[in-house]
Design an enzyme around this catalytic site. Structure first.
Site, PDB file in Angstrom:
ATOM      1  N   GLU A   1       0.825  -1.201   0.000  1.00 57.90           N
ATOM      2  CA  GLU A   1       0.000   0.000   0.000  1.00 57.90           C
ATOM      3  C   GLU A   1       0.865   1.260   0.000  1.00 57.90           C
ATOM      4  OE1 GLU A   1      -2.760  -0.441   3.196  1.00 57.90           O
ATOM      5  OE2 GLU A   1      -3.930  -1.911   2.080  1.00 57.90           O
TER       6      GLU A   1
ATOM      7  N   GLU B   1      -6.653  -8.322   0.117  1.00 54.97           N
ATOM      8  CA  GLU B   1      -7.271  -8.024   1.404  1.00 54.97           C
ATOM      9  C   GLU B   1      -8.728  -7.638   1.189  1.00 54.97           C
ATOM     10  OE1 GLU B   1      -5.285  -5.259   3.942  1.00 54.97           O
ATOM     11  OE2 GLU B   1      -3.332  -6.223   3.733  1.00 54.97           O
TER      12      GLU B   1
END
Length: 662
Positions: free
Chosen positions: A171, A240
């Site tokens: 991320e 995720e």
């Protein structure tokens, strides 16, 4: 995700193989899916942070025992992810410095997560060490081991491959823009560094649109149907799929309805997605001082299908299991070609997959959040509830709808046990009785981590003046993400102003200050069973005197409760502090009352934890603290509590978690 989404620097996801013979697999990929032994596969997996789950994992024939819980291999999953933190993981194991070792902050000239030689040197050294450890154990597929590719191939059927995922940065996309060209240079370097280690397995970057080849970029979020990889020859993977949300002290408990989670997963698959990993699938506990910030609770339950205590949460567990079973029935059609999309109405669509062998699968969608729809598909009518998708494995029979849950809800309760706390004693923390020689003195105020080096949560500031004192503190370091966080500060940095003097006020910021790191009880290891007998504790009568007194240590003993249910401490009578059992830290506790919008929870419509399905308002955000049975002895277990602001230790109790169907 985790708290505010983190800077997971290097995350290893290992898949567990459940008592099935391992055979070598050949794994490649194309834009449709991972190709395992020549076959494209649709894969589901579930995440568990093994650091947060101290129960012993027992893999035995057709079932997996996890502590006191168990679930079967045939529950619809192809793989189980054990997420292992190897540096940073924010909300889980964020600690006081986002999981990085504090000494790294003080390396001369360092700047984190950018094109900076000191940081890259440290990162490469660490990554090389971990990869070499894997190579030494011959775990990579090129060595004949089970680690093959980016996610997992586990069937519970004749074919069984085990694949691990390596994240090099995570991320980083949003952060890289803050660093500009240096961020992209660092990203490119990190990718090349990882690939050059020669693991023989692909590397993954989550939420990183600029991930350079051959690294695969993937999606994290509540929904990922919008996502496409940055190259047309890479598979579409959701690493995720957030099953819920973390809790922070003073905030409500967040729950994500399973109808919406199933809707998000089906929506991703019908768009062409080929891998879904649930974060979290098994909730956990931030033991010790590993909870990230700001103010993340010890509980990291995440409203997962298997809760923090290892117990199944219904209907989330079985409803997802059925979704996976049905999608596996569609697999051959799903991996054969891209879907043909047809409008069935203003908010309704059909996604149809067809294979050369004649296989057909369809997804019928109703995106309206409060109105059901009746649609016609291939001359047949289907009723679609609001915000739902029906799956037709044969393009004819709707065997599953994401909004129609046929599973009873489970209810978790905390029940009393037969374990009584006894032999209470106390120890008062007196800063003035500390070792004067251990104090550090400077002119002016200093940043907290620079003094403590994260050896303790506690730092005493001392100077000599009398009058009303006003001070300002910084909590920057407890935030969970952001650029250049190595420059953030913590502690009292000023101004510190005295009022009430003859001349009005005086700024003490640059006066001579002395610092005392930690607590006397910490230095004496009061929480350790091997040291407690050498300390002058005060007898049980001191409990009355010290009730509601700040900066007090308490200790007591108890026998392990009968039965096998998971255990917890009820800390509702306490204020704020830390707690240990047999020297093992359960973490930080804080009886902070939750504020939020705890109205009704409706599954339909876009889920956001800040706006819907909040629970527990007006109650402590966290009352119960997981006490693993694996930490206990049959008798004479030691409980030690350090209370910062005042509480009634005599009302602490040991409870057990029980789940029943409603």
């Amino acid at each position: 995700m985790k708290a505010n989404k983190d800077s997971k620097w290097f995350l290893l996801c290992m898949i567990l193989i459940f008592g099935v013979e391992l055979i070598e697999c050949s794994v490649t990929y194309d834009k449709k899916a991972l190709i395992i032994n020549g076959q494209r596969r649709i894969l589901f997996s579930g995440s568990i942070n093994y650091q947060e789950a101290p129960q012993n994992i027992i893999l035995k024939e057709d079932m997996i025992w996890f502590g006191s819980s168990r679930w079967y291999k045939k529950q619809g999953y192809i793989c189980i992810f054990a997420l292992g933190l190897l540096f940073v993981q924010s909300g889980t194991l964020g600690s006081n410095f986002l999981g990085f070792p504090v000494w790294l902050k003080y390396v001369p000239g360092i700047s984190f997560r950018t094109d900076n030689e000191p940081f890259k040197m440290a990162m490469q050294s660490f990554t090389q060490k971990i990869v070499q450890m894997m190579k030494d154990e011959k775990l990579f597929e090129s060595q004949g081991g089970p680690i093959i590719l980016s996610q997992a191939c586990f069937e519970g059927l004749p074919l069984c491959c085990v694949i691990a995922t390596f994240f090099i940065e995570n991320e980083y996309g949003f952060e890289s823009k803050k660093y500009g060209s240096a961020g992209y240079a660092y990203l490119t370097w990190a990718a090349k560094m990882a690939v050059d280690l020669g693991t023989g397995v692909p590397w993954v970057m989550c939420k990183e649109d600029d991930a350079p080849d051959p690294v695969i970029n993937t999606c994290n979020g509540f929904y990922c149907d919008y996502f496409s990889p940055n190259k047309p020859y890479k598979p579409t993977m959701w690493t995720e799929a957030w099953s819920g949300w973390f809790a922070d002290f003073g905030g409500p408990i967040h729950q994500r309805p399973v109808e919406d989670l199933a809707f998000g997963v089906a929506r991703f698959i019908q768009k062409g997605g080929s891998l879904v990993n649930y974060y979290m699938y098994h909730g956990g506990t931030n033991f010790g001082r590993t909870a990230g910030g700001p103010f993340i609770t010890t509980s990291y339950d995440y409203d997962a299908p298997i809760d923090e205590y290892g117990l199944i949460r219904q209907p989330k567990y079985d409803h997802l299991k059925e979704l996976h079973r049905v999608i596996k029935l569609c697999e051959q059609a799903l991996v054969a070609a891209d879907p043909a999309v047809t409008s069935l109405g203003t908010y309704e669509q059909a996604h149809v997959f067809s294979s050369n062998s004649g296989g057909c699968a369809a997804f019928l969608s109703n995106y309206h959040f409060d109105s059901a729809a009746r649609v016609t598909f291939r001359n047949m009518q289907y009723k679609l509830p609001p915000w739902s998708i029906s799956v037709l494995p044969d393009c004819k029979n709707a065997v599953f709808n994401t909004a129609q849950v046929g599973v009873k809800t489970s209810r978790a309760q905390m029940l009393p046990t037969n374990a009584a706390l006894h032999s209470w004693e106390t120890f008062n923390e007196n800063i003035y009785s500390g070792d004067v020689d251990s104090r550090i003195t400077f002119d002016g105020l200093r940043e907290q981590l620079n003094i403590t080096r994260d050896a303790s949560d506690y730092l005493w500031y001392m100077t000599n003046q009398q009058a009303m004192l006003c001070m300002y503190s910084s909590m920057d370091v407890y935030q969970n993400n952001g650029a250049h966080f190595e420059t953030w500060n913590a502690g009292i940095l000023g101004p510190v102003v005295l009022y009430g003097l003859d001349n009005g006020k005086r700024d003490l910021s640059w006066q001579k200050w002395s610092y005392q790191v930690g607590l006397k009880g910490e230095a004496m290891n009061l929480e350790s069973p091997s040291r407690t007998s050498s300390v002058d504790w005060m007898g049980g009568s001191s409990l009355v005197t010290n009730k509601q007194q700040p900066l007090t240590w308490y200790k007591a003993y108890f026998d392990s409760p009968m039965g096998y249910e998971p255990l917890a401490l009820d800390m509702n009578s306490m204020g704020k502090g830390q707690v240990w059992i047999n020297g093992q830290s359960l973490g930080r506790y804080w009886t902070a009352y939750a504020k939020g919008n705890c109205s009704s929870c409706i599954y339909s419509g876009t889920y956001r934890p800040t706006t819907k399905c909040q629970f527990g308002c007006g109650q402590p955000t966290q009352r119960w603290y997981h006490a693993p049975r694996s930490w206990l002895k049959p008798t004479h277990n030691l409980l030690v509590v350090f209370e910062e602001i005042g509480g009634d230790a005599t009302r602490i109790s040991i409870v057990k978690r029980s789940v029943s169907r409603v």
